[in-house]
Design a protein around this motif. Structure first.
Motif, PDB file in Angstrom:
ATOM      1  N   GLY A   8       0.836  -1.197   0.000  1.00  0.00           N
ATOM      2  CA  GLY A   8       0.000   0.000   0.000  1.00  0.00           C
ATOM      3  C   GLY A   8       0.862   1.234   0.000  1.00  0.00           C
ATOM      4  N   GLY A   9       0.380   2.306  -0.565  1.00  0.00           N
ATOM      5  CA  GLY A   9       1.252   3.458  -0.797  1.00  0.00           C
ATOM      6  C   GLY A   9       1.290   4.451   0.332  1.00  0.00           C
ATOM      7  N   ASP A  10       1.606   4.038   1.532  1.00  0.00           N
ATOM      8  CA  ASP A  10       1.694   5.042   2.590  1.00  0.00           C
ATOM      9  C   ASP A  10       3.041   5.739   2.570  1.00  0.00           C
ATOM     10  N   GLY A  11       3.127   6.838   3.286  1.00  0.00           N
ATOM     11  CA  GLY A  11       4.296   7.703   3.222  1.00  0.00           C
ATOM     12  C   GLY A  11       5.575   7.045   3.681  1.00  0.00           C
ATOM     13  N   GLY A  12       5.487   6.065   4.547  1.00  0.00           N
ATOM     14  CA  GLY A  12       6.676   5.430   5.093  1.00  0.00           C
ATOM     15  C   GLY A  12       7.535   4.731   4.063  1.00  0.00           C
ATOM     16  N   ARG A  13       7.002   4.532   2.885  1.00  0.00           N
ATOM     17  CA  ARG A  13       7.743   3.795   1.876  1.00  0.00           C
ATOM     18  C   ARG A  13       8.682   4.670   1.059  1.00  0.00           C
ATOM     19  N   ASN A 135      17.090   0.752  -1.954  1.00  0.00           N
ATOM     20  CA  ASN A 135      15.787   1.104  -1.396  1.00  0.00           C
ATOM     21  C   ASN A 135      14.931  -0.148  -1.155  1.00  0.00           C
ATOM     22  N   PHE A 136      15.589  -1.178  -0.602  1.00  0.00           N
ATOM     23  CA  PHE A 136      14.932  -2.481  -0.438  1.00  0.00           C
ATOM     24  C   PHE A 136      13.889  -2.461   0.675  1.00  0.00           C
ATOM     25  N   ASP A 137      12.891  -3.345   0.543  1.00  0.00           N
ATOM     26  CA  ASP A 137      11.886  -3.535   1.591  1.00  0.00           C
ATOM     27  C   ASP A 137      12.446  -4.401   2.714  1.00  0.00           C
ATOM     28  N   LEU A 179      16.903 -19.012   3.673  1.00  0.00           N
ATOM     29  CA  LEU A 179      15.470 -18.925   3.985  1.00  0.00           C
ATOM     30  C   LEU A 179      15.185 -19.101   5.453  1.00  0.00           C
ATOM     31  N   THR A 180      16.047 -19.830   6.141  1.00  0.00           N
ATOM     32  CA  THR A 180      15.780 -20.123   7.541  1.00  0.00           C
ATOM     33  C   THR A 180      16.550 -19.211   8.481  1.00  0.00           C
ATOM     34  N   GLY A 181      17.389 -18.371   7.924  1.00  0.00           N
ATOM     35  CA  GLY A 181      18.146 -17.445   8.761  1.00  0.00           C
ATOM     36  C   GLY A 181      17.221 -16.384   9.329  1.00  0.00           C
ATOM     37  N   SER A 182      17.647 -15.776  10.428  1.00  0.00           N
ATOM     38  CA  SER A 182      16.734 -14.811  11.036  1.00  0.00           C
ATOM     39  C   SER A 182      17.410 -13.483  11.336  1.00  0.00           C
ATOM     40  N   PHE A 183      18.506 -13.194  10.651  1.00  0.00           N
ATOM     41  CA  PHE A 183      19.159 -11.894  10.832  1.00  0.00           C
ATOM     42  C   PHE A 183      18.726 -11.031   9.655  1.00  0.00           C
ATOM     43  N   ARG A 184      17.731 -10.174   9.905  1.00  0.00           N
ATOM     44  CA  ARG A 184      17.143  -9.423   8.793  1.00  0.00           C
ATOM     45  C   ARG A 184      16.714  -8.020   9.197  1.00  0.00           C
ATOM     46  N   LEU A 185      16.622  -7.173   8.204  1.00  0.00           N
ATOM     47  CA  LEU A 185      16.103  -5.819   8.388  1.00  0.00           C
ATOM     48  C   LEU A 185      14.851  -5.667   7.517  1.00  0.00           C
ATOM     49  N   TYR A 186      13.819  -5.109   8.106  1.00  0.00           N
ATOM     50  CA  TYR A 186      12.556  -4.917   7.378  1.00  0.00           C
ATOM     51  C   TYR A 186      12.083  -3.475   7.513  1.00  0.00           C
ATOM     52  N   ILE A 210       9.903 -15.027   4.276  1.00  0.00           N
ATOM     53  CA  ILE A 210      10.607 -14.681   3.039  1.00  0.00           C
ATOM     54  C   ILE A 210       9.823 -15.197   1.829  1.00  0.00           C
ATOM     55  N   VAL A 211       9.144 -16.316   2.004  1.00  0.00           N
ATOM     56  CA  VAL A 211       8.312 -16.842   0.914  1.00  0.00           C
ATOM     57  C   VAL A 211       7.138 -15.894   0.638  1.00  0.00           C
ATOM     58  N   ARG A 212       6.506 -15.438   1.707  1.00  0.00           N
ATOM     59  CA  ARG A 212       5.386 -14.499   1.547  1.00  0.00           C
ATOM     60  C   ARG A 212       5.861 -13.160   0.974  1.00  0.00           C
ATOM     61  N   ALA A 213       7.050 -12.756   1.373  1.00  0.00           N
ATOM     62  CA  ALA A 213       7.606 -11.493   0.860  1.00  0.00           C
ATOM     63  C   ALA A 213       7.710 -11.556  -0.656  1.00  0.00           C
ATOM     64  N   ARG A 214       8.150 -12.677  -1.110  1.00  0.00           N
ATOM     65  CA  ARG A 214       8.303 -12.894  -2.538  1.00  0.00           C
ATOM     66  C   ARG A 214       6.944 -12.815  -3.253  1.00  0.00           C
ATOM     67  N   GLN A 215       5.943 -13.460  -2.654  1.00  0.00           N
ATOM     68  CA  GLN A 215       4.588 -13.437  -3.244  1.00  0.00           C
ATOM     69  C   GLN A 215       4.029 -12.028  -3.341  1.00  0.00           C
ATOM     70  N   LEU A 216       4.359 -11.217  -2.329  1.00  0.00           N
ATOM     71  CA  LEU A 216       3.817  -9.858  -2.291  1.00  0.00           C
ATOM     72  C   LEU A 216       4.691  -8.884  -3.079  1.00  0.00           C
ATOM     73  N   ASP A 217       5.722  -9.435  -3.758  1.00  0.00           N
ATOM     74  CA  ASP A 217       6.603  -8.612  -4.592  1.00  0.00           C
ATOM     75  C   ASP A 217       7.416  -7.585  -3.825  1.00  0.00           C
ATOM     76  N   TYR A 218       7.693  -7.869  -2.583  1.00  0.00           N
ATOM     77  CA  TYR A 218       8.596  -6.989  -1.856  1.00  0.00           C
ATOM     78  C   TYR A 218      10.015  -7.236  -2.367  1.00  0.00           C
ATOM     79  N   THR A 219      10.837  -6.201  -2.315  1.00  0.00           N
ATOM     80  CA  THR A 219      12.201  -6.359  -2.807  1.00  0.00           C
ATOM     81  C   THR A 219      13.113  -6.806  -1.666  1.00  0.00           C
ATOM     82  N   ILE A 220      14.037  -7.688  -2.001  1.00  0.00           N
ATOM     83  CA  ILE A 220      14.916  -8.275  -0.990  1.00  0.00           C
ATOM     84  C   ILE A 220      16.378  -8.075  -1.385  1.00  0.00           C
ATOM     85  N   GLY A 221      17.143  -7.428  -0.528  1.00  0.00           N
ATOM     86  CA  GLY A 221      18.586  -7.334  -0.713  1.00  0.00           C
ATOM     87  C   GLY A 221      19.257  -8.347   0.209  1.00  0.00           C
ATOM     88  N   GLU A 222      20.453  -8.783  -0.136  1.00  0.00           N
ATOM     89  CA  GLU A 222      21.131  -9.759   0.710  1.00  0.00           C
ATOM     90  C   GLU A 222      22.533  -9.287   1.117  1.00  0.00           C
TER      91      GLU A 222
END
Ligand code: GDD
Ligand code: MN
Length: 256
Positions: A8-13, A135-137, A179-186, A210-222
């Motif tokens: 959704g297009g809220d200002g925080g993005r 500008n990753f999600d 996929l199973t790691g848990s050190f992440r920034l969102y 991370i699977v759902r992120a992909r479905q929702l087309d969020y961008t992922i940096g590594e």
């Protein structure tokens, strides 16, 4: 990978760099009395050096070893602006610990990490740099790319982790290497959205996110990270968690 996302297009993005950004670190703890002072000290130093605004939220689940009392001391030492103890009465699982922590977070970015020193805070400035760069999600730490790696695990644990990643890659093709790691920034609103969608409660949670992120087309940096097995205390990953991981994976496979 597609840009934008389903958030959704809220200002925080807008991804505005600079002073406005605040990073809320979620630290779930269960029997981490020995580790907590050190991880907090490292975090405070890392953020002090980088100059980024931050807070550390400790979600202790009624640890019998007195982790909560240690956290109370840390709150006194560093101040309740920086250290927020948001405990729960009993062990309710890692997934819900993150949800609970997030509800108390005031940052526009959330960093999730383990409290047992397996995830070193020195990688956080790289996560932040990476996020701004694309500008990753989401920025995900990865043990399975570049200089990333795992230290101190026995063969069994390595096979479980590799196996879980491999099966999930094959079944769901999520477009991230760890996929199973848990050190992440969102981005906070991205994490909120993902948490609403996630059904799993235990360790499988990381993978589902991370699977759902992909479905929702969020961008992922590594960012490649080294994961070092804990020195103090023990892992809470048991046979039960492995069974529930597989169940969760199959559910996702069937429903996505
Ligand atoms: N509040 C709370 N409640 N914290 C918990 C719980 C719980 O029920 N269970 C575990 N924790 C905390 C631990 O205290 C630690 O800070 C962190 O969550 C990770 O738990 P560990 O028990 O150290 O996990 P691990 O080292 O076996 O597993 C790591 O690797 C897995 C696979 O790569 C973690 O990074 C997992 O998140 C990851 O899935
Ligand atoms: Mn651990």
């Amino acid at each position: 990978m597609a840009s934008g996302g389903g958030g959704g297009g809220d200002g925080g993005r807008s991804g505005r760099p600079g002073q406005a950004d605040k990073y809320s670190v979620l630290l779930p703890t269960y029997n981490e009395r020995e580790n907590l002072p050190l991880i907090v000290w490292l975090l405070v130093n890392t953020f002090g050096e980088s100059g980024n605004n931050y807070e550390i939220i400790i979600i202790d689940d009624g640890s019998p070893d007195g982790t909560r009392e240690v956290a109370e001391q840390l709150e006194k030492i560093y101040g309740s602006e920086k250290i927020l103890l948001r405990p729960r009465e009993k062990k309710l699982g890692l997934g819900t610990a993150y949800i609970h922590g997030m509800q108390h977070a005031s940052g526009n970015f959330i960093i999730i990490m383990d409290a047992d020193l397996s995830h070193h805070p020195k990688f956080i400035p790289e996560f932040i740099r990476k996020q701004k760069e694309g500008n990753f999600d989401i920025v995900s730490g990865t043990r399975y790319k570049g200089n990333g790696g795992v230290y101190g695990w026995d063969l069994k644990r390595k096979i479980i982790s590799r196996g879980a990643n491999f099966i999930t890659q094959v079944l769901l093709r999520p477009g991230a290497s760890d996929l199973t790691g848990s050190f992440r920034l969102y981005r906070k609103e991205v994490l909120q959205k993902l948490m609403e969608k996630c059904v799993s409660k235990g360790y499988v949670f990381q993978m589902e996110m991370i699977v759902r992120a992909r479905q929702l087309d969020y961008t992922i940096g590594e960012v490649p990270i080294s994961f070092v097995d804990r020195v103090y205390g023990e892992s809470k990953l048991g046979g039960n968690e492995i069974v529930s991981f597989l169940k969760g994976l199959l559910t996702l496979f069937a429903t996505t």
